[in-house]
Design a protein around this motif. Structure first.
Motif, mmCIF file in Angstrom:
data_model
loop_
_atom_site.group_PDB
_atom_site.id
_atom_site.type_symbol
_atom_site.label_atom_id
_atom_site.label_comp_id
_atom_site.label_asym_id
_atom_site.label_seq_id
_atom_site.Cartn_x
_atom_site.Cartn_y
_atom_site.Cartn_z
ATOM 1 N N VAL A 131 0.818 -1.209 0.000
ATOM 2 C CA VAL A 131 0.000 0.000 0.000
ATOM 3 C C VAL A 131 0.855 1.263 0.000
ATOM 4 O O VAL A 131 1.976 1.282 0.503
ATOM 5 C CB VAL A 131 -0.966 0.032 1.214
ATOM 6 N N LEU A 132 0.282 2.296 -0.576
ATOM 7 C CA LEU A 132 0.791 3.664 -0.501
ATOM 8 C C LEU A 132 -0.249 4.424 0.313
ATOM 9 O O LEU A 132 -1.424 4.441 -0.065
ATOM 10 C CB LEU A 132 0.932 4.241 -1.902
ATOM 11 N N VAL A 133 0.154 5.013 1.421
ATOM 12 C CA VAL A 133 -0.799 5.595 2.362
ATOM 13 C C VAL A 133 -0.645 7.113 2.388
ATOM 14 O O VAL A 133 0.466 7.635 2.488
ATOM 15 C CB VAL A 133 -0.581 5.023 3.780
ATOM 16 N N SER A 134 -1.775 7.824 2.329
ATOM 17 C CA SER A 134 -1.721 9.280 2.377
ATOM 18 C C SER A 134 -2.431 9.819 3.609
ATOM 19 O O SER A 134 -3.344 9.196 4.158
ATOM 20 C CB SER A 134 -2.342 9.894 1.116
ATOM 21 N N TYR A 135 -1.982 10.998 4.041
ATOM 22 C CA TYR A 135 -2.611 11.713 5.151
ATOM 23 C C TYR A 135 -2.871 13.138 4.689
ATOM 24 O O TYR A 135 -2.217 13.649 3.774
ATOM 25 C CB TYR A 135 -1.729 11.673 6.396
ATOM 26 N N GLY A 136 -3.860 13.800 5.324
ATOM 27 C CA GLY A 136 -4.390 15.014 4.749
ATOM 28 C C GLY A 136 -3.736 16.323 5.114
ATOM 29 O O GLY A 136 -3.835 17.293 4.360
ATOM 30 N N THR A 137 -3.055 16.382 6.260
ATOM 31 C CA THR A 137 -2.449 17.646 6.687
ATOM 32 C C THR A 137 -1.070 17.402 7.278
ATOM 33 O O THR A 137 -0.789 16.313 7.798
ATOM 34 C CB THR A 137 -3.311 18.358 7.755
ATOM 35 N N SER A 138 -0.242 18.410 7.227
ATOM 36 C CA SER A 138 1.099 18.280 7.801
ATOM 37 C C SER A 138 1.032 18.062 9.310
ATOM 38 O O SER A 138 1.918 17.426 9.890
ATOM 39 C CB SER A 138 1.927 19.521 7.477
ATOM 40 N N LYS A 139 -0.028 18.559 9.950
ATOM 41 C CA LYS A 139 -0.186 18.367 11.399
ATOM 42 C C LYS A 139 -0.357 16.901 11.766
ATOM 43 O O LYS A 139 -0.050 16.495 12.882
ATOM 44 C CB LYS A 139 -1.387 19.172 11.909
ATOM 45 N N ALA A 140 -0.861 16.113 10.828
ATOM 46 C CA ALA A 140 -1.108 14.698 11.111
ATOM 47 C C ALA A 140 0.163 13.857 11.064
ATOM 48 O O ALA A 140 0.175 12.730 11.560
ATOM 49 C CB ALA A 140 -2.123 14.144 10.117
ATOM 50 N N GLU A 141 1.237 14.415 10.503
ATOM 51 C CA GLU A 141 2.436 13.609 10.275
ATOM 52 C C GLU A 141 2.977 12.988 11.566
ATOM 53 O O GLU A 141 3.384 11.824 11.577
ATOM 54 C CB GLU A 141 3.517 14.455 9.608
ATOM 55 N N ARG A 142 2.961 13.740 12.639
ATOM 56 C CA ARG A 142 3.523 13.211 13.899
ATOM 57 C C ARG A 142 2.681 12.082 14.479
ATOM 58 O O ARG A 142 3.167 11.289 15.288
ATOM 59 C CB ARG A 142 3.697 14.327 14.925
ATOM 60 N N PHE A 143 1.412 11.984 14.058
ATOM 61 C CA PHE A 143 0.551 10.899 14.531
ATOM 62 C C PHE A 143 0.639 9.672 13.629
ATOM 63 O O PHE A 143 0.497 8.542 14.092
ATOM 64 C CB PHE A 143 -0.911 11.363 14.599
ATOM 65 N N VAL A 144 0.880 9.888 12.334
ATOM 66 C CA VAL A 144 0.867 8.765 11.401
ATOM 67 C C VAL A 144 2.223 8.091 11.248
ATOM 68 O O VAL A 144 2.292 6.884 11.001
ATOM 69 C CB VAL A 144 0.321 9.200 10.026
ATOM 70 N N GLU A 145 3.292 8.839 11.404
ATOM 71 C CA GLU A 145 4.622 8.265 11.220
ATOM 72 C C GLU A 145 4.880 7.079 12.166
ATOM 73 O O GLU A 145 5.423 6.050 11.728
ATOM 74 C CB GLU A 145 5.690 9.346 11.398
ATOM 75 N N PRO A 146 4.481 7.154 13.455
ATOM 76 C CA PRO A 146 4.714 6.014 14.345
ATOM 77 C C PRO A 146 3.908 4.765 13.980
ATOM 78 O O PRO A 146 4.185 3.676 14.505
ATOM 79 C CB PRO A 146 4.283 6.545 15.723
ATOM 80 N N LEU A 147 2.937 4.888 13.099
ATOM 81 C CA LEU A 147 2.095 3.757 12.726
ATOM 82 C C LEU A 147 2.661 2.977 11.547
ATOM 83 O O LEU A 147 2.145 1.920 11.190
ATOM 84 C CB LEU A 147 0.683 4.252 12.359
ATOM 85 N N ARG A 148 3.704 3.496 10.959
ATOM 86 C CA ARG A 148 4.229 2.921 9.718
ATOM 87 C C ARG A 148 4.536 1.426 9.859
ATOM 88 O O ARG A 148 4.165 0.620 8.992
ATOM 89 C CB ARG A 148 5.490 3.674 9.295
ATOM 90 N N SER A 149 5.209 1.014 10.930
ATOM 91 C CA SER A 149 5.626 -0.382 11.066
ATOM 92 C C SER A 149 4.433 -1.330 11.148
ATOM 93 O O SER A 149 4.491 -2.465 10.658
ATOM 94 C CB SER A 149 6.516 -0.559 12.296
ATOM 95 N N GLU A 150 3.326 -0.876 11.750
ATOM 96 C CA GLU A 150 2.144 -1.733 11.877
ATOM 97 C C GLU A 150 1.423 -1.920 10.545
ATOM 98 O O GLU A 150 0.586 -2.812 10.410
ATOM 99 C CB GLU A 150 1.177 -1.150 12.902
ATOM 100 N N MET A 151 1.755 -1.103 9.570
ATOM 101 C CA MET A 151 1.136 -1.218 8.243
ATOM 102 C C MET A 151 2.079 -1.850 7.232
ATOM 103 O O MET A 151 1.839 -1.796 6.027
ATOM 104 C CB MET A 151 0.707 0.176 7.752
#
Length: 257
Positions: free
Chosen positions: A38-58
Motif C-alpha cells: 500500500v501507498l498511504v496518504s494523510y491530509g495535513t502536515s499536522k497529522a504527520e507526527r501521529f501517522v509516522e509512528p504507525l508505519r511499522s504496523e502497516m
C-alpha cells in the motif's frame, strides 16, 4: 488451490490516515496482512507526527501528504503509485469533513459554503480519485469509500453529513455502472459508530456509540479492523462479482433504527 481471499501481488492507495483510530489505518493494516502493498496518504502536515509512528504496523508503507482539495497533491499521489507499480488494484477513500458550525446545526440552517465544502471533500474528492485511478486499472480493480447509515435514514445529530453521504452512495452506484465494463468495482462501506477523530466532531456522538454497544444485534461496535477485513474481502477475487453496493459493517446496528 488458489486462495481467493489473498491479495498477494496486489497494490494500491489508502487515503485518509489520521491516527491509530482511523478507518484508513484499519484498512491499510488489513490489506498489508492479506499480502497487498500500500501507498498511504494523510491530509495535513499536522497529522504527520501521529501517522509516522504507525508505519511499522502497516508493513512500512510509503507515506505521502495529500490534501484532496489540492489537485497538484492528488496528481502527485497517483503519479507516485504509477512510478512504483505501473498500475493500481485498489483505492480506499476514507476522507470526510464538514465545518462544525454547519455540522452541529439543522440541515435547513447550513450555509452554502459549508455544504459545498463538505460535499467537495467528502464526496467529489472520491470522484476525482476514481478518475485518476481509472487509467491505472487496465485489468480492473476496486474503489472504496466510507459512508454511514445516516445517508439512508435521518439519524439524530448526523445533520448535514446525511445528505452529503447520500450523494456519496449515489455516486458509488453511478461510478460502478460507468466503470464496470472495465472491470472496476466500486463500493461504499458503511461502518456503524466508531470512536474515530472524525466521529468525535458529531454532536452527541457518544450517545450514538453507546446505543450501538447496547442495541446492535452483536452488542458491540465494529472496529477499524472489522472495516479493513471487509475491504480485503471485497478487493480480493472472492468479491469479484460484487459492485455498486453499500456494505454495512456495523454489528447489525442499522437494523435497530
Amino acid at each position: 488451490m488458489t486462495n481467493l481471499f489473498s491479495l498477494e501481488g496486489k497494490v494500491g492507495i489508502v487515503a485518509g490516515l489520521a491516527n491509530e483510530n482511523s478507518i484508513a489505518f484499519g484498512c491499510a493494516k488489513a490489506l498489508q496482512q492479506a499480502g497487498a502493498e500500500v501507498l498511504v496518504s494523510y491530509g495535513t502536515s499536522k497529522a504527520e507526527r501521529f501517522v509516522e509512528p504507525l508505519r511499522s504496523e502497516m508493513g512500512d508503507p510509503e507515506l505521502m501528504l495529500c490534501d484532496v482539495q489540492d489537485d497538484a497533491q492528488l496528481d502527485a499521489l497517483f503519479e507516485r503509485a504509477k512510478q512504483k507499480w505501473g498500475r493500481i488494484d485498489f483505492v480506499v477513500h476514507s476522507i470526510a469533513f464538514a465545518p462544525l458550525e454547519d455540522l452541529h446545526g439543522r440541515v435547513v440552517d447550513c450555509s452554502r459554503d459549508g455544504f459545498s465544502l463538505a460535499m467537495d471533500i467528502s464526496c467529489h474528492s472520491f470522484i476525482r480519485m476514481a478518475k485518476r485511478a481509472e487509467p491505472l486499472m487496465p485489468e480492473g480493480g476496486a474503489l472504496f469509500n466510507m459512508s454511514y447509515y445516516g445517508a439512508d435514514k435521518a439519524v439524530d445529530n448526523y445533520n448535514m453529513m446525511g445528505p452529503v453521504k447520500a450523494a456519496l452512495e449515489s455516486a458509488t452506484r453511478y461510478l460502478a455502472a460507468e466503470l464496470g465494463p472495465q472491470g472496476i468495482r466500486v463500493h461504499a462501506i458503511s461502518p456503524g459508530p466508531i470512536r474515530t477523530r472524525a466521529a468525535s466532531g458529531l454532536k452527541e456522538f457518544e450517545a450514538l456509540a453507546v446505543d450501538g454497544e447496547t442495541r446492535s444485534p452483536l452488542r458491540r461496535l465494529a472496529t477499524v479492523q472489522d472495516v479493513g477485513s471487509a475491504v480485503v474481502y471485497l478487493a480480493s477475487d472472492a468479491g469479484r462479482a460484487l459492485t455498486g453496493l453499500t456494505h454495512y459493517v456495523d454489528a447489525g446496528h442499522h437494523l435497530r433504527f
